[in-house]
Design a protein around this motif. Structure first.
Motif, PDB file in Angstrom:
ATOM      1  N   ARG A 226      70.628 -10.691  89.248  1.00 58.56           N
ATOM      2  CA  ARG A 226      69.960 -11.066  90.492  1.00 58.56           C
ATOM      3  C   ARG A 226      70.663 -10.448  91.698  1.00 58.56           C
ATOM      4  O   ARG A 226      70.022  -9.929  92.616  1.00 58.56           O
ATOM      5  CB  ARG A 226      69.929 -12.596  90.611  1.00 58.56           C
TER       6      ARG A 226
ATOM      7  N   ARG B 246      67.600  -3.973  96.908  1.00 55.11           N
ATOM      8  CA  ARG B 246      66.654  -4.260  97.989  1.00 55.11           C
ATOM      9  C   ARG B 246      67.288  -4.024  99.352  1.00 55.11           C
ATOM     10  O   ARG B 246      66.654  -3.484 100.261  1.00 55.11           O
ATOM     11  CB  ARG B 246      66.171  -5.710  97.894  1.00 55.11           C
TER      12      ARG B 246
ATOM     13  N   GLN C 146      69.200  -7.708  94.443  1.00 53.86           N
ATOM     14  CA  GLN C 146      69.278  -7.941  95.893  1.00 53.86           C
ATOM     15  C   GLN C 146      70.017  -6.805  96.584  1.00 53.86           C
ATOM     16  O   GLN C 146      69.648  -6.411  97.694  1.00 53.86           O
ATOM     17  CB  GLN C 146      69.955  -9.279  96.172  1.00 53.86           C
TER      18      GLN C 146
END
Length: 85
Positions: free
Chosen positions: A41, A48, A45
């Motif tokens: 995760r 991103r 992130q």
């Protein structure tokens, strides 16, 4: 019937030790899986964030270029004569 079988197994000392180590092993396994998932995760992130930074940098350069553009034809002609392009 199953309860009496389990209570008989849990009554022996080696079975209790095996159950204890088994429970610890399962807990460690679940902990490692949760760490792996949170790591994935965090990686997504971070990707991103990098993409957003690239997009913001491109938009900032576009805005700066738009701010430096000639306002009208006269200004464009002056810049072309001066070699400002």
């Amino acid at each position: 019937m199953i309860v009496t079988l389990l209570s008989g197994i849990a009554a022996s000392s080696w079975a209790r030790v095996a159950l204890r180590y088994g429970a610890v092993a399962v807990a460690v396994l679940f902990f490692m899986l949760s760490i792996r998932r949170s790591g994935e995760r965090v990686g997504r992130q971070a990707e991103r964030l990098e993409e957003m930074e690239k997009i913001n940098e491109t938009q900032r350069r576009m805005l700066e270029a738009a701010a430096r553009r000639p306002r009208d034809r006269g200004e464009l002609v002056d810049r072309l004569r001066d070699g400002g392009f």
